[in-house]
Design a protein around this motif. Structure first.
Motif, PDB file in Angstrom:
ATOM      1  N   GLU A  64      20.618 -24.693  -3.021  1.00 30.40           N
ATOM      2  CA  GLU A  64      21.694 -24.115  -3.821  1.00 30.40           C
ATOM      3  C   GLU A  64      21.281 -22.754  -4.384  1.00 30.40           C
ATOM      4  O   GLU A  64      20.097 -22.454  -4.529  1.00 30.40           O
ATOM      5  CB  GLU A  64      22.067 -25.063  -4.968  1.00 30.40           C
ATOM      6  N   THR A  99      12.136 -39.318   0.754  1.00 25.27           N
ATOM      7  CA  THR A  99      13.446 -38.674   0.889  1.00 25.27           C
ATOM      8  C   THR A  99      13.710 -37.617  -0.174  1.00 25.27           C
ATOM      9  O   THR A  99      14.517 -36.715   0.036  1.00 25.27           O
ATOM     10  CB  THR A  99      14.578 -39.720   0.823  1.00 25.27           C
ATOM     11  N   CYS A 100      13.050 -37.722  -1.303  1.00 27.04           N
ATOM     12  CA  CYS A 100      13.284 -36.785  -2.403  1.00 27.04           C
ATOM     13  C   CYS A 100      11.986 -36.048  -2.715  1.00 27.04           C
ATOM     14  O   CYS A 100      11.024 -36.647  -3.219  1.00 27.04           O
ATOM     15  CB  CYS A 100      13.779 -37.532  -3.643  1.00 27.04           C
ATOM     16  N   LYS A 114      18.765 -23.201  -8.711  1.00 27.89           N
ATOM     17  CA  LYS A 114      17.924 -24.391  -8.575  1.00 27.89           C
ATOM     18  C   LYS A 114      17.864 -25.152  -9.898  1.00 27.89           C
ATOM     19  O   LYS A 114      18.333 -24.681 -10.922  1.00 27.89           O
ATOM     20  CB  LYS A 114      16.519 -24.009  -8.128  1.00 27.89           C
ATOM     21  N   HIS A 174      14.562 -30.366  -9.960  1.00 33.02           N
ATOM     22  CA  HIS A 174      14.022 -30.872  -8.697  1.00 33.02           C
ATOM     23  C   HIS A 174      13.118 -29.811  -8.047  1.00 33.02           C
ATOM     24  O   HIS A 174      11.998 -30.113  -7.618  1.00 33.02           O
ATOM     25  CB  HIS A 174      15.162 -31.236  -7.738  1.00 33.02           C
ATOM     26  N   TYR A 175      13.617 -28.600  -7.974  1.00 35.49           N
ATOM     27  CA  TYR A 175      12.839 -27.525  -7.352  1.00 35.49           C
ATOM     28  C   TYR A 175      11.560 -27.250  -8.146  1.00 35.49           C
ATOM     29  O   TYR A 175      10.488 -27.030  -7.560  1.00 35.49           O
ATOM     30  CB  TYR A 175      13.690 -26.273  -7.243  1.00 35.49           C
ATOM     31  N   MET A 217      11.238 -34.057  -4.974  1.00 37.39           N
ATOM     32  CA  MET A 217      10.880 -34.089  -6.391  1.00 37.39           C
ATOM     33  C   MET A 217       9.943 -35.260  -6.679  1.00 37.39           C
ATOM     34  O   MET A 217       8.889 -35.097  -7.321  1.00 37.39           O
ATOM     35  CB  MET A 217      12.134 -34.221  -7.254  1.00 37.39           C
ATOM     36  N   GLU A 266      13.719 -28.301  -2.384  1.00 37.33           N
ATOM     37  CA  GLU A 266      15.080 -28.532  -2.883  1.00 37.33           C
ATOM     38  C   GLU A 266      15.631 -27.230  -3.479  1.00 37.33           C
ATOM     39  O   GLU A 266      15.894 -27.126  -4.673  1.00 37.33           O
ATOM     40  CB  GLU A 266      15.064 -29.684  -3.885  1.00 37.33           C
ATOM     41  N   ASN A 267      15.791 -26.263  -2.589  1.00 36.73           N
ATOM     42  CA  ASN A 267      16.216 -24.929  -3.011  1.00 36.73           C
ATOM     43  C   ASN A 267      17.449 -24.462  -2.250  1.00 36.73           C
ATOM     44  O   ASN A 267      17.673 -23.265  -2.082  1.00 36.73           O
ATOM     45  CB  ASN A 267      15.078 -23.921  -2.837  1.00 36.73           C
ATOM     46  N   ASN A 278       9.035 -29.748  -7.176  1.00 31.03           N
ATOM     47  CA  ASN A 278       8.458 -29.370  -5.881  1.00 31.03           C
ATOM     48  C   ASN A 278       7.314 -28.378  -6.085  1.00 31.03           C
ATOM     49  O   ASN A 278       6.210 -28.543  -5.544  1.00 31.03           O
ATOM     50  CB  ASN A 278       9.495 -28.711  -4.980  1.00 31.03           C
ATOM     51  N   ASN A 288      10.514 -29.522   2.758  1.00 31.00           N
ATOM     52  CA  ASN A 288      11.754 -30.105   2.225  1.00 31.00           C
ATOM     53  C   ASN A 288      12.045 -29.609   0.811  1.00 31.00           C
ATOM     54  O   ASN A 288      12.490 -30.373  -0.058  1.00 31.00           O
ATOM     55  CB  ASN A 288      11.656 -31.637   2.234  1.00 31.00           C
TER      56      ASN A 288
END
Length: 645
Positions: A238, A186-187, A241, A244-245, A189, A235-236, A248, A233
């Motif tokens: 926003e 799910t994450c 960043k 988390h990004y 990261m 995490e970018n 990735n 997926n």
């Protein structure tokens, strides 16, 4: 984010574009879910072997063996740690030493006993603020950072039991966490960090993995799934960043290089090309020109430094280079870590703390969460900086495994150095031979968004002769207890002034990673011995401006607070092992080991001693005492510290 705030920050065209993209992503997810349920994942990686040049390989074994033979105490600790991993014993995010079952419960928070069902990852509810479940627990154990222990022990002893355990845990995880149908998918990261640790484990156990064709195929297929998942997926979402990004991107760099020789599918080439370009760009977006990071958390600064550093070192080994400007900014990030390090080897935990790491190469069970200098020894070798090497001299294993060299700098004597400011990062440090004072004064994280920020404007940490007296309270937990989360980021928990229970910057009690910039703190004066700053977080609420002046002299530390337009309470949270002797309403003696401080109010006010909490690592609150100085009928207060060694 509220509708008004969305329209204020983005144009209508941008909003429509984001809505379309969100709809497109949802449709793609439903299609992916359908195909995975009907057909499963199909890609053949039989007989694939990676050809990248890695940090260590068979040619390194003799050097590694010699190092551990020459350092028997380190060798003993490595084997002890690896044997604890064999027994599935872990300290996880504040827990006591816990022994997990033979079949590790990969999707369970063992603290609350909550289990996440294996369903399609987009349908999983990660957080319910009405219960105490912490999704970070299954994520943490599924990062597999304990595999480095097993790999080291295997190289030292040659004992196959360490590979057997690595194989068992990996196979069991893959079987227990079907692709895209588990909380551990799910994450992105955590998927990236897991991929990095699995790739390191491959090169620890390369020989037995290559001999076990069935396991190797299973392992490689799962790793390829990791790359596909991250790329789909990212995490970018926003505008700005965060770590988390970066995780990735670093995961994709490792995976892109790992699969560079795979010719049946070209997806990994996109991963590498995209992540190299993006990581270069994010270096200058997320890290200021002074070397500080825009998340304004010292703990997260260590994590992002690891992410940038290990990615750069691996790509350079494979003849792919970031720019010289990238390298120079990374050097400044290490300078920041060096300059915030106290003479006791620890650093203040400003802002959020979740003990995040990319790799834990040494002391898996005992590493100090507030010692942020673990890459400095390696950075000393890379940047040819003796000062880095000195501050990171305790971390020899990091140098051995990543550079193949050992930092033999025997001078571990650390000094406070000179006073230094990081205005972009909102941190100021007044120092002399005896005094180390950290001061928070600047914008909230992510340029005012407040994701990992606390209400700590003009708060201080004070260390005298290597002993911590006043410290930042740290963080208890995030989503497992939103009330505790809010308590630890509140104004009254920090070494600053609180007024009438108001917050410097308001936040919604259930928006745990947002904070509205209202303090707009600014430094008015800074030099080798003086600091002056003020913030305006209370002004619209009760007309108060808080001004703080600090002066350090030989043997004396003077702090003066001016509360323009009101009255309040000055808070000072004590390190738990500080002894406190309450003499009167105006004088308190503090003692830690051989250092003694006298707190003496010079005008007005009175002192109250209260019980409070701190947390030096995620999920591990400790009882401590707090000094509260109540201002009586005055708007100004001064007090001084004197110390005797």
């Amino acid at each position: 984010m509220r509708i008004k705030e969305i329209f204020k920050e983005y144009s209508l065209l941008t909003i429509l574009f984001k809505v379309f993209n969100r709809f497109k992503q949802k449709m793609q997810m439903y299609i992916l879910k359908y195909f995975l349920l009907k057909y499963g994942f199909k890609i053949s990686l039989k007989n694939f072997s990676p050809l990248l040049t890695f940090f260590y390989g068979s040619e390194s074994k003799e050097k590694v063996k010699n190092f551990y033979d020459e350092n028997p105490q380190i060798q003993k600790e490595v084997i002890k740690s690896a044997d604890a991993v064999l027994m599935h014993q872990f300290y996880l995010l504040g827990s006591n030493l816990v022994t997990l079952s033979k079949k590790i419960p990969w999707n369970k928070d063992f603290k609350s006993n909550f289990v996440w069902e294996n369903i399609f990852y987009k349908d999983i509810v990660l957080v319910d603020l009405n219960n105490s479940a912490d999704v970070k627990i299954p994520w943490e154990v599924s990062r597999f950072q304990h595999f480095f222990c097993l790999g080291k022990a295997y190289w030292i002893t040659g004992d196959a039991k360490y590979f057997t355990e690595m194989k068992f845990q990996t196979s069991d995880w893959i079987d227990s966490n079907p692709y895209c149908f588990s909380v551990n998918w799910t994450c992105a990261m955590d998927v990236g960090i897991r991929a990095v640790n699995w790739i390191h484990a491959y090169f620890h156990f390369e020989e037995p993995i290559n001999q076990d064709k069935k396991f190797k195929d299973k392992f490689n297929q799962s790793l390829y799934q990791h790359g596909q998942f991250i790329f789909r997926n990212l995490e970018n979402g926003e505008k700005l960043k965060n770590n988390h990004y970066l995780s990735n991107l670093v995961g994709l760099i490792y995976l892109g290089l790992y699969f560079c020789a795979f010719k049946e599918n070209k997806e990994h080439e996109k991963w590498l090309c995209f992540s190299m370009k993006e990581l270069e760009k994010e270096m200058f977006i997320q890290n200021h020109i002074d070397g500080s990071n825009y998340e304004t958390s010292t703990s997260y600064h260590r994590l992002v430094t690891e992410l940038f550093f290990f990615a750069m070192l691996l790509t350079e080994k494979n003849k792919i280079n970031f720019t010289e400007s990238f390298r120079m900014r990374l050097e400044l990030m290490h300078e920041f870590l060096m300059n915030i390090t106290k003479t006791n080897g620890t650093s203040p935990l400003i802002g959020d703390v979740d003990d995040g790491r990319l790799l834990i190469i040494s002391d898996y069970y005992g590493w100090k969460k507030n010692a942020l200098n673990n890459t400095l020894g390696l950075a000393g070798l890379y940047f040819k900086r003796k000062d880095f090497s000195q501050y990171g001299s305790a971390y020899k294993e990091e140098c051995l495994w990543i550079s193949g060299l050992v930092n033999y700098d025997q001078d571990r004597t650390l000094t406070n150095g000179k006073s230094i400011s990081y205005p972009d990062g909102g941190l100021y440090f007044l120092k002399n031979k005896a005094i180390y004072c950290a001061i928070r004064c600047g914008a909230l994280s992510l340029r005012g968004k407040g994701g990992h920020s606390h209400n700590d404007q003009l708060a201080i940490e004070l260390n005298i002769l290597g002993e911590d007296f006043f410290i930042d309270p740290g963080v208890d937990v995030y989503t497992a207890d939103y009330k505790s989360r809010n308590k630890f980021r509140s104004t009254k928990m920090h070494n600053t002034v609180s007024i009438d229970g108001d917050e410097q910057n308001d936040f919604d009690e259930k928006s745990l990673f947002q904070m509205k910039e209202q303090s707009f703190a600014k430094c008015l004066k800074f030099n080798e011995t003086e600091f002056e700053g003020e913030h305006y977080g209370f002004y619209k609420k009760n007309g108060v401006i808080h001004n703080r002046k600090i002066n350090i002299k030989e043997g004396v530390f003077v702090l003066q607070d001016e509360i323009k337009g009101g009255v309040g309470i000055i808070n000072f949270v004590l390190c738990p092992d500080v002894e406190l002797y309450f003499i009167s309403e105006r004088i308190v003696f503090l003692r830690k080991n051989f250092v003694e401080l006298q707190v003496h109010l010079l005008n007005g006010s009175y002192i109250v001693i209260k019980e409070d909490l701190i947390s030096l690592s995620y999920g591990r609150p400790l009882k401590t005492k707090k000094i509260e100085i109540n201002i009586k009928n005055r708007n100004k207060i001064s007090f001084s510290f004197q110390y005797l060694s």
